[in-house]
Motif scaffolding. Structure first.
Motif, mmCIF file in Angstrom:
data_model
loop_
_atom_site.group_PDB
_atom_site.id
_atom_site.type_symbol
_atom_site.label_atom_id
_atom_site.label_comp_id
_atom_site.label_asym_id
_atom_site.label_seq_id
_atom_site.Cartn_x
_atom_site.Cartn_y
_atom_site.Cartn_z
ATOM 1 N N ILE A 175 26.810 70.943 42.204
ATOM 2 C CA ILE A 175 26.704 72.400 42.247
ATOM 3 C C ILE A 175 27.863 73.026 41.481
ATOM 4 O O ILE A 175 29.020 72.636 41.660
ATOM 5 N N ARG A 176 27.567 73.974 40.628
ATOM 6 C CA ARG A 176 28.607 74.768 39.957
ATOM 7 C C ARG A 176 29.147 75.764 40.969
ATOM 8 O O ARG A 176 28.403 76.574 41.528
ATOM 9 N N VAL A 177 30.445 75.695 41.237
ATOM 10 C CA VAL A 177 31.069 76.621 42.180
ATOM 11 C C VAL A 177 32.056 77.505 41.430
ATOM 12 O O VAL A 177 32.642 77.104 40.425
ATOM 13 N N LYS A 178 32.229 78.724 41.923
ATOM 14 C CA LYS A 178 33.128 79.693 41.304
ATOM 15 C C LYS A 178 34.075 80.245 42.355
ATOM 16 O O LYS A 178 33.909 80.016 43.558
ATOM 17 N N GLU A 179 35.059 81.017 41.892
ATOM 18 C CA GLU A 179 36.073 81.518 42.818
ATOM 19 C C GLU A 179 35.485 82.433 43.880
ATOM 20 O O GLU A 179 36.021 82.545 44.982
ATOM 21 N N ASN A 180 34.358 83.076 43.570
ATOM 22 C CA ASN A 180 33.752 83.980 44.540
ATOM 23 C C ASN A 180 32.563 83.360 45.269
ATOM 24 O O ASN A 180 31.874 84.050 46.012
ATOM 25 N N THR A 181 32.333 82.049 45.078
ATOM 26 C CA THR A 181 31.240 81.388 45.805
ATOM 27 C C THR A 181 31.695 80.153 46.574
ATOM 28 O O THR A 181 31.077 79.794 47.571
ATOM 29 N N ILE A 182 32.767 79.498 46.130
ATOM 30 C CA ILE A 182 33.128 78.217 46.739
ATOM 31 C C ILE A 182 33.479 78.361 48.214
ATOM 32 O O ILE A 182 33.123 77.511 49.038
ATOM 33 N N GLN A 183 34.134 79.466 48.578
ATOM 34 C CA GLN A 183 34.487 79.666 49.986
ATOM 35 C C GLN A 183 33.231 79.814 50.839
ATOM 36 O O GLN A 183 33.125 79.226 51.925
ATOM 37 N N THR A 184 32.264 80.564 50.327
ATOM 38 C CA THR A 184 31.005 80.754 51.054
ATOM 39 C C THR A 184 30.244 79.440 51.174
ATOM 40 O O THR A 184 29.723 79.102 52.241
ATOM 41 N N ASP A 209 42.314 77.463 49.028
ATOM 42 C CA ASP A 209 41.245 78.456 49.148
ATOM 43 C C ASP A 209 40.486 78.698 47.842
ATOM 44 O O ASP A 209 39.617 79.578 47.783
ATOM 45 N N LEU A 210 40.826 77.930 46.800
ATOM 46 C CA LEU A 210 40.084 78.016 45.545
ATOM 47 C C LEU A 210 39.395 76.692 45.205
ATOM 48 O O LEU A 210 38.307 76.676 44.653
ATOM 49 N N ASN A 211 40.055 75.586 45.532
ATOM 50 C CA ASN A 211 39.366 74.292 45.417
ATOM 51 C C ASN A 211 39.679 73.378 46.593
ATOM 52 O O ASN A 211 39.201 72.251 46.658
ATOM 53 N N SER A 212 40.494 73.880 47.537
ATOM 54 C CA SER A 212 40.883 73.091 48.702
ATOM 55 C C SER A 212 40.776 73.945 49.962
ATOM 56 O O SER A 212 41.195 75.114 49.963
ATOM 57 N N PHE A 213 40.214 73.351 51.025
ATOM 58 C CA PHE A 213 40.076 74.051 52.299
ATOM 59 C C PHE A 213 40.458 73.111 53.436
ATOM 60 O O PHE A 213 39.996 71.966 53.488
ATOM 61 N N ASP A 214 41.313 73.607 54.323
ATOM 62 C CA ASP A 214 41.712 72.837 55.507
ATOM 63 C C ASP A 214 42.163 71.423 55.153
ATOM 64 O O ASP A 214 41.817 70.443 55.819
ATOM 65 N N GLY A 215 42.933 71.323 54.079
ATOM 66 C CA GLY A 215 43.534 70.048 53.722
ATOM 67 C C GLY A 215 42.651 69.095 52.953
ATOM 68 O O GLY A 215 43.046 67.952 52.692
ATOM 69 N N GLN A 216 41.460 69.536 52.551
ATOM 70 C CA GLN A 216 40.565 68.676 51.773
ATOM 71 C C GLN A 216 40.137 69.370 50.490
ATOM 72 O O GLN A 216 39.928 70.589 50.465
ATOM 73 N N ARG A 217 40.004 68.592 49.435
ATOM 74 C CA ARG A 217 39.565 69.153 48.146
ATOM 75 C C ARG A 217 38.054 69.055 48.019
ATOM 76 O O ARG A 217 37.433 68.074 48.425
ATOM 77 N N TYR A 218 37.495 70.108 47.385
ATOM 78 C CA TYR A 218 36.046 70.159 47.199
ATOM 79 C C TYR A 218 35.655 70.287 45.732
ATOM 80 O O TYR A 218 34.481 70.148 45.392
ATOM 81 N N SER A 219 36.613 70.577 44.881
ATOM 82 C CA SER A 219 36.342 70.689 43.457
ATOM 83 C C SER A 219 37.652 70.520 42.706
ATOM 84 O O SER A 219 38.731 70.443 43.311
ATOM 85 N N LEU A 220 37.561 70.461 41.382
ATOM 86 C CA LEU A 220 38.719 70.379 40.505
ATOM 87 C C LEU A 220 38.607 71.488 39.462
ATOM 88 O O LEU A 220 37.498 71.877 39.087
ATOM 89 N N PRO A 221 39.730 71.998 38.980
ATOM 90 C CA PRO A 221 39.655 73.078 37.982
ATOM 91 C C PRO A 221 39.245 72.573 36.607
ATOM 92 O O PRO A 221 39.464 71.413 36.272
ATOM 93 N N ASN A 222 38.636 73.460 35.857
ATOM 94 C CA ASN A 222 38.408 73.220 34.434
ATOM 95 C C ASN A 222 39.092 74.354 33.686
ATOM 96 O O ASN A 222 40.174 74.203 33.156
#
Length: 457
Positions: A100-109, A136-149
């Protein structure tokens, strides 16, 4: 004897016919191998809402499909402005994509909804060091969910030829100048079908997210109505911005039909010289290079603030790119695809082709400046900066962007609209805090000006 011969011939014909039919219906060993190979492929789907880089992404995915040694095949699915709704539906119907493509205004949701999976189990020390961790941009509660490009800057994109025709020497720096510039361009361009301003109001959230949001940010207000200093929602800062948009709509300075205008049709009209100005992301440079080759001379300029004073930072957006679906049955294959997409050579090409400005230090250190017309106006400047992530809440009733767009079209009491938004958004915030869904604490020393200039070259 004749009878026996006839019987023999008939039997032989039947045997030959049967053999012929069997030959037709049975695959050759070569075909069997081909079918076996097809059946053994691990097929995964990648959903994105991005279209500015679609040709490049298609090419690199085609190469991956042809060259990867793990027999993985990726299907690229490009969604429009209904990406979020389509993704919601895919999880409801148990048919979500794998990547899934995630963005700064969707990844939190997406994180809160449980759509995306943590990727920590796949991360090596080298990857952790190379790709910045952004809470809060690619990491939440100590876990990563994405990496920046890459990151995207936000600018006013304008038609230099229409500006010259209208006798306008400089892009607007205030809301009043924005309104007046749009009016002058419309006056000289209307006969040829050109108008001063447009935005993709088919999706008010997308339209205001490209325009009102960044005008608010450079003026010192949170672009989504959230005040980090008080930890409360307050849309008061949008009043003059929305009034300016309404003025352009009312005086005929906006392209007719903006109510149903999507971003790609807007780009096509701008490339043809029918729009004087609009606001959007740095991805537009690549768009007018390949997707909609511009037939005009155009440029990008810093967005206007409310009164010409810069009291904040123009949102430099990014910190994430690809994520793995929590429901994917092929997470290892999905990670192998991510590993390929995050290869430095591909990320370097991404910047050099003008699709975005790298947020990966090892890439930005070696990537050449994109040779793309108009990119100079998008390069990070002293006004760009990364804002903190605001708390997203499930507000009851009309959302802010829809309420503001309705006012643009129909008028009404804007003060009352803003008061109603503040009341409903803060009620939703209080509820979310009480349930433990979000944390929101005042940042007493928060100053938007401190955010600016972090990425300036």
């Amino acid at each position: 004897m004749k009878k026996k011969n006839k019987s023999f011939v008939f039997a032989m014909c039947c045997m030959l016919l049967a053999g012929s039919l069997a030959a037709c219906s049975s695959p050759s060993s070569e075909e069997q191998g081909s079918d076996s190979e097809t059946n053994s492929k691990t097929k995964i789907t990648y959903w994105t809402g991005d279209r500015h880089d679609s040709e490049f992404v298609k090419e690199v995915i085609d190469t991956f499909n042809q060259t990867n040694e793990d027999n993985i095949e990726v299907e690229l699915v490009i969604k429009g402005d209904d990406f979020d709704q389509a993704l919601d539906m895919s999880f409801q119907t148990s048919d979500p994509p794998d990547v899934i493509r995630v963005k700064e205004n969707t990844i939190q949701t997406f994180y809160k909804k449980g759509f995306i999976a943590p990727i920590d189990e796949f991360l090596t020390d080298d990857i952790k060091e190379k790709f910045p961790l952004m809470e809060d941009l690619n990491s939440f509660d100590g876990q990563r969910y994405s990496l920046p490009n890459y990151g995207t800057t936000m600018r006013l994109i304008y038609n230099k030829e229409l500006f010259a025709k209208a006798g306008i020497e400089q892009p607007p720096t205030t809301l009043d100048e924005l309104v007046e510039t749009a009016k002058k361009i419309t006056e000289v361009g209307k006969e040829s079908g050109a108008y001063g301003f447009a935005q993709n109001f088919k999706n008010p959230s997308s339209a205001f997210g490209r325009s009102a949001r960044v005008i608010a940010e450079v003026s010192g207000y949170g672009g989504f109505g959230y005040d980090f200093k008080t930890a409360r929602y307050d849309f008061t800062g949008f009043k003059l911005i929305i009034e300016a948009f309404k003025k352009m709509k009312d005086d005929g300075s906006m392209l007719p039909g903006v109510e149903s205008l999507d971003i790609d049709p807007l780009r096509a009209q701008f490339a043809e010289g029918k729009i004087g100005m609009y606001l959007s992301f740095s991805a537009e440079a690549g768009v007018y290079q390949s997707q909609f080759p511009a037939k005009i001379d155009w440029a990008a300029a810093p967005v206007p603030s409310i009164d010409g004073q810069f009291n904040g930072a123009s949102g430099f957006l990014g910190g994430q790119w690809l994520a793995i679906s929590s429901e994917s049955e092929h997470k290892e294959a999905a990670w192998k695809f991510l590993t390929y997409m995050y290869d430095e050579s591909i990320l370097q090409q991404y910047q050099e082709k003008g699709f975005g400005i790298s947020m990966v230090p090892s890439v930005s250190a070696v990537a050449a400046k994109p040779e793309v017309n108009g990119i100079d106006g998008f390069l990070p400047n002293k006004y760009d900066g990364v804002w903190p992530v605001y708390p997203t809440v499930a507000v009851q009733g009309t959302k802010s962007d829809d309420a503001f767009f309705k006012y643009m079209l129909s008028g009404g009491d804007l003060d009352a609209i803003i008061n109603d938004l503040n009341t409903r958004y803060n009620a939703a915030l209080d509820s979310a805090i009480a349930s433990g869904e979000v944390k929101a604490e005042p940042m007493a020393d928060f100053n938007p000006l401190d955010l600016a200039g972090q990425y300036a070259e």
